[in-house]
Design a protein around this motif. Structure first.
Motif, PDB file in Angstrom:
ATOM      1  N   ASP A 114      -1.581   1.096  -9.898  1.00  0.00           N
ATOM      2  CA  ASP A 114      -1.038   2.234 -10.157  1.00  0.00           C
ATOM      3  C   ASP A 114      -2.156   3.418 -10.794  1.00  0.00           C
ATOM      4  O   ASP A 114      -2.318   4.425 -10.479  1.00  0.00           O
ATOM      5  N   ALA A 115      -3.032   2.532 -11.631  1.00  0.00           N
ATOM      6  CA  ALA A 115      -4.116   3.556 -12.262  1.00  0.00           C
ATOM      7  C   ALA A 115      -5.148   3.928 -10.978  1.00  0.00           C
ATOM      8  O   ALA A 115      -5.655   5.074 -11.135  1.00  0.00           O
ATOM      9  N   CYS A 116      -5.414   2.878 -10.037  1.00  0.00           N
ATOM     10  CA  CYS A 116      -6.325   3.423  -9.000  1.00  0.00           C
ATOM     11  C   CYS A 116      -5.586   4.517  -8.256  1.00  0.00           C
ATOM     12  O   CYS A 116      -6.291   5.674  -7.790  1.00  0.00           O
ATOM     13  N   GLN A 117      -4.499   4.508  -7.915  1.00  0.00           N
ATOM     14  CA  GLN A 117      -3.435   5.452  -7.280  1.00  0.00           C
ATOM     15  C   GLN A 117      -3.703   6.964  -8.175  1.00  0.00           C
ATOM     16  O   GLN A 117      -4.002   8.148  -7.398  1.00  0.00           O
ATOM     17  N   ALA A 118      -3.208   6.661  -9.268  1.00  0.00           N
ATOM     18  CA  ALA A 118      -3.202   7.812 -10.149  1.00  0.00           C
ATOM     19  C   ALA A 118      -4.724   8.555 -10.137  1.00  0.00           C
ATOM     20  O   ALA A 118      -4.920   9.851 -10.170  1.00  0.00           O
ATOM     21  N   ALA A 119      -5.599   7.725 -10.184  1.00  0.00           N
ATOM     22  CA  ALA A 119      -7.130   8.298 -10.043  1.00  0.00           C
ATOM     23  C   ALA A 119      -7.528   9.198  -8.838  1.00  0.00           C
ATOM     24  O   ALA A 119      -8.173  10.083  -8.917  1.00  0.00           O
TER      25      ALA A 119
ATOM     26  N   LYS B  19     -16.530  12.966  -0.445  1.00  0.00           N
ATOM     27  CA  LYS B  19     -17.702  12.496  -1.343  1.00  0.00           C
ATOM     28  C   LYS B  19     -17.904  11.117  -0.912  1.00  0.00           C
ATOM     29  O   LYS B  19     -19.020  10.546  -0.885  1.00  0.00           O
ATOM     30  N   MET B  20     -16.777  10.353  -0.841  1.00  0.00           N
ATOM     31  CA  MET B  20     -16.870   8.837  -0.500  1.00  0.00           C
ATOM     32  C   MET B  20     -17.016   8.718   0.872  1.00  0.00           C
ATOM     33  O   MET B  20     -17.329   7.308   1.494  1.00  0.00           O
ATOM     34  N   GLY B  21     -17.064   9.569   1.814  1.00  0.00           N
ATOM     35  CA  GLY B  21     -17.269   9.339   3.255  1.00  0.00           C
ATOM     36  C   GLY B  21     -16.313   8.840   3.929  1.00  0.00           C
ATOM     37  O   GLY B  21     -16.369   7.963   5.032  1.00  0.00           O
ATOM     38  N   VAL B  22     -15.041   8.995   3.577  1.00  0.00           N
ATOM     39  CA  VAL B  22     -13.683   8.512   4.141  1.00  0.00           C
ATOM     40  C   VAL B  22     -12.919   9.184   4.559  1.00  0.00           C
ATOM     41  O   VAL B  22     -12.758  10.419   3.760  1.00  0.00           O
ATOM     42  N   PRO B  23     -11.928   9.148   5.391  1.00  0.00           N
ATOM     43  CA  PRO B  23     -10.685  10.168   5.725  1.00  0.00           C
ATOM     44  C   PRO B  23      -9.877  10.296   4.631  1.00  0.00           C
ATOM     45  O   PRO B  23      -9.548   9.176   4.045  1.00  0.00           O
ATOM     46  N   HIS B  24      -9.234  11.370   3.961  1.00  0.00           N
ATOM     47  CA  HIS B  24      -8.682  11.303   3.067  1.00  0.00           C
ATOM     48  C   HIS B  24      -7.232  10.717   3.203  1.00  0.00           C
ATOM     49  O   HIS B  24      -6.636  10.176   2.198  1.00  0.00           O
ATOM     50  N   VAL B  25      -6.801  10.930   4.457  1.00  0.00           N
ATOM     51  CA  VAL B  25      -5.495  10.260   4.529  1.00  0.00           C
ATOM     52  C   VAL B  25      -5.576   8.497   4.416  1.00  0.00           C
ATOM     53  O   VAL B  25      -4.736   7.851   3.765  1.00  0.00           O
ATOM     54  N   SER B  26      -6.676   8.050   4.935  1.00  0.00           N
ATOM     55  CA  SER B  26      -7.237   6.652   4.888  1.00  0.00           C
ATOM     56  C   SER B  26      -7.117   6.323   3.399  1.00  0.00           C
ATOM     57  O   SER B  26      -6.853   5.176   2.858  1.00  0.00           O
TER      58      SER B  26
ATOM     59  N   LEU C  49      -7.446  -1.057  -1.295  1.00  0.00           N
ATOM     60  CA  LEU C  49      -8.958  -0.515  -1.652  1.00  0.00           C
ATOM     61  C   LEU C  49      -9.945  -1.678  -1.640  1.00  0.00           C
ATOM     62  O   LEU C  49      -9.490  -2.873  -2.229  1.00  0.00           O
ATOM     63  N   THR C  50     -11.064  -1.418  -1.242  1.00  0.00           N
ATOM     64  CA  THR C  50     -12.273  -2.335  -1.561  1.00  0.00           C
ATOM     65  C   THR C  50     -12.776  -2.287  -3.044  1.00  0.00           C
ATOM     66  O   THR C  50     -12.515  -1.103  -3.475  1.00  0.00           O
TER      67      THR C  50
ATOM     68  N   PHE D 275     -15.589   1.630  -6.765  1.00  0.00           N
ATOM     69  CA  PHE D 275     -16.690   2.001  -7.099  1.00  0.00           C
ATOM     70  C   PHE D 275     -17.044   3.608  -6.858  1.00  0.00           C
ATOM     71  O   PHE D 275     -17.255   4.527  -7.772  1.00  0.00           O
ATOM     72  N   GLY D 276     -16.599   3.935  -5.614  1.00  0.00           N
ATOM     73  CA  GLY D 276     -16.696   5.315  -5.095  1.00  0.00           C
ATOM     74  C   GLY D 276     -15.712   6.230  -5.976  1.00  0.00           C
ATOM     75  O   GLY D 276     -16.059   7.449  -6.397  1.00  0.00           O
ATOM     76  N   ILE D 277     -14.533   5.798  -6.247  1.00  0.00           N
ATOM     77  CA  ILE D 277     -13.665   6.389  -7.119  1.00  0.00           C
ATOM     78  C   ILE D 277     -14.004   6.817  -8.492  1.00  0.00           C
ATOM     79  O   ILE D 277     -14.011   7.937  -8.980  1.00  0.00           O
ATOM     80  N   LEU D 278     -14.489   5.674  -9.222  1.00  0.00           N
ATOM     81  CA  LEU D 278     -15.026   5.859 -10.617  1.00  0.00           C
ATOM     82  C   LEU D 278     -16.362   6.589 -10.699  1.00  0.00           C
ATOM     83  O   LEU D 278     -16.412   7.609 -11.389  1.00  0.00           O
ATOM     84  N   LEU D 279     -17.314   6.492  -9.720  1.00  0.00           N
ATOM     85  CA  LEU D 279     -18.491   7.317  -9.674  1.00  0.00           C
ATOM     86  C   LEU D 279     -18.179   8.768  -9.316  1.00  0.00           C
ATOM     87  O   LEU D 279     -18.709   9.765  -9.919  1.00  0.00           O
ATOM     88  N   HIS D 280     -17.240   9.283  -8.329  1.00  0.00           N
ATOM     89  CA  HIS D 280     -16.843  10.624  -7.911  1.00  0.00           C
ATOM     90  C   HIS D 280     -16.057  11.412  -8.991  1.00  0.00           C
ATOM     91  O   HIS D 280     -16.096  12.691  -8.814  1.00  0.00           O
ATOM     92  N   THR D 281     -15.286  10.589  -9.647  1.00  0.00           N
ATOM     93  CA  THR D 281     -14.336  11.300 -10.219  1.00  0.00           C
ATOM     94  C   THR D 281     -14.650  11.122 -11.900  1.00  0.00           C
ATOM     95  O   THR D 281     -14.117  12.095 -12.569  1.00  0.00           O
ATOM     96  N   GLY D 282     -15.328  10.256 -12.374  1.00  0.00           N
ATOM     97  CA  GLY D 282     -15.556   9.866 -13.645  1.00  0.00           C
ATOM     98  C   GLY D 282     -13.985   9.404 -14.300  1.00  0.00           C
ATOM     99  O   GLY D 282     -14.071   9.427 -15.611  1.00  0.00           O
ATOM    100  N   ASP D 283     -13.138   9.107 -13.659  1.00  0.00           N
ATOM    101  CA  ASP D 283     -11.852   8.710 -14.135  1.00  0.00           C
ATOM    102  C   ASP D 283     -11.871   7.113 -14.185  1.00  0.00           C
ATOM    103  O   ASP D 283     -11.978   6.456 -13.249  1.00  0.00           O
ATOM    104  N   MET D 284     -11.836   6.838 -15.567  1.00  0.00           N
ATOM    105  CA  MET D 284     -12.161   5.288 -15.858  1.00  0.00           C
ATOM    106  C   MET D 284     -10.729   4.696 -16.146  1.00  0.00           C
ATOM    107  O   MET D 284     -10.840   3.339 -16.534  1.00  0.00           O
ATOM    108  N   ARG D 285      -9.668   5.209 -15.634  1.00  0.00           N
ATOM    109  CA  ARG D 285      -8.276   4.733 -16.021  1.00  0.00           C
ATOM    110  C   ARG D 285      -8.400   3.341 -15.313  1.00  0.00           C
ATOM    111  O   ARG D 285      -7.622   2.370 -16.006  1.00  0.00           O
ATOM    112  N   PRO D 286      -8.636   3.084 -13.862  1.00  0.00           N
ATOM    113  CA  PRO D 286      -8.796   1.940 -13.386  1.00  0.00           C
ATOM    114  C   PRO D 286      -9.449   0.704 -14.089  1.00  0.00           C
ATOM    115  O   PRO D 286      -9.009  -0.236 -14.416  1.00  0.00           O
ATOM    116  N   LEU D 287     -10.734   1.178 -14.427  1.00  0.00           N
ATOM    117  CA  LEU D 287     -11.648   0.268 -15.233  1.00  0.00           C
ATOM    118  C   LEU D 287     -10.970  -0.089 -16.483  1.00  0.00           C
ATOM    119  O   LEU D 287     -11.022  -1.360 -16.926  1.00  0.00           O
ATOM    120  N   ALA D 288     -10.374   0.706 -17.191  1.00  0.00           N
ATOM    121  CA  ALA D 288      -9.814   0.383 -18.638  1.00  0.00           C
ATOM    122  C   ALA D 288      -8.404  -0.325 -18.422  1.00  0.00           C
ATOM    123  O   ALA D 288      -8.423  -1.234 -19.244  1.00  0.00           O
TER     124      ALA D 288
END
Length: 140
Positions: free
Chosen positions: A6-11, A23-30, A44-45, A50-63
């Protein structure tokens, strides 16, 4: 695991999915499909995470992931750089304090719990002064 997904999806959803996907080089629908915890066909792989964390700075999934394993995620504060000579003097002072603490603890050929704690505290001070010196070298 559900909270993590859920945190990944929210991010993803909370950080302009189209822009993030570009920024991540993937289609947004994908990306949206992969971030959807209800979609069993896509996941998610680690690279996506890593791309989500890197490009958003949103650390909720990691937390959330850290919390799942009993850890807290705490941001590291970078030390402020100083003049190299000043930081060198501080490192030397802290090493001297550590040397004195060890020498005094060994004076009676027994290191007590109190002395161990004092030595560990001095080691921490040395590490902190070395971090300041490292920041000072980077800034020079």
């Amino acid at each position: 695991m559900e909270d993590f997904l859920d945190a990944c999806q929210a991010a993803v959803k909370g950080n302009e999915p189209k822009s993030l996907a570009a920024k991540m080089g993937v289609p947004h629908v994908s990306l949206l499909q992969r971030a959807n915890p209800d979609n069993d066909a896509h996941r998610l792989t680690v690279e996506h995470l890593f791309g989500i964390l890197l490009h958003t700075g949103d650390m909720r999934p990691l937390a959330v992931l850290a919390a799942e394993f009993g850890f807290d995620l705490v941001a590291k504060t970078e030390p402020k750089p100083e003049a190299l000579t000043k930081s060198l003097i501080n490192v030397a002072k802290e090493v001297a304090d550590l040397t004195i603490a060890v020498h005094e603890a060994l004076g009676d050929n027994h290191v007590s719990t109190f002395e161990k704690n004092l030595i560990r505290q001095e080691i921490s001070h040395v590490r902190q002064s070395l971090d300041v010196m490292d920041a000072s070298v980077k800034a020079a």
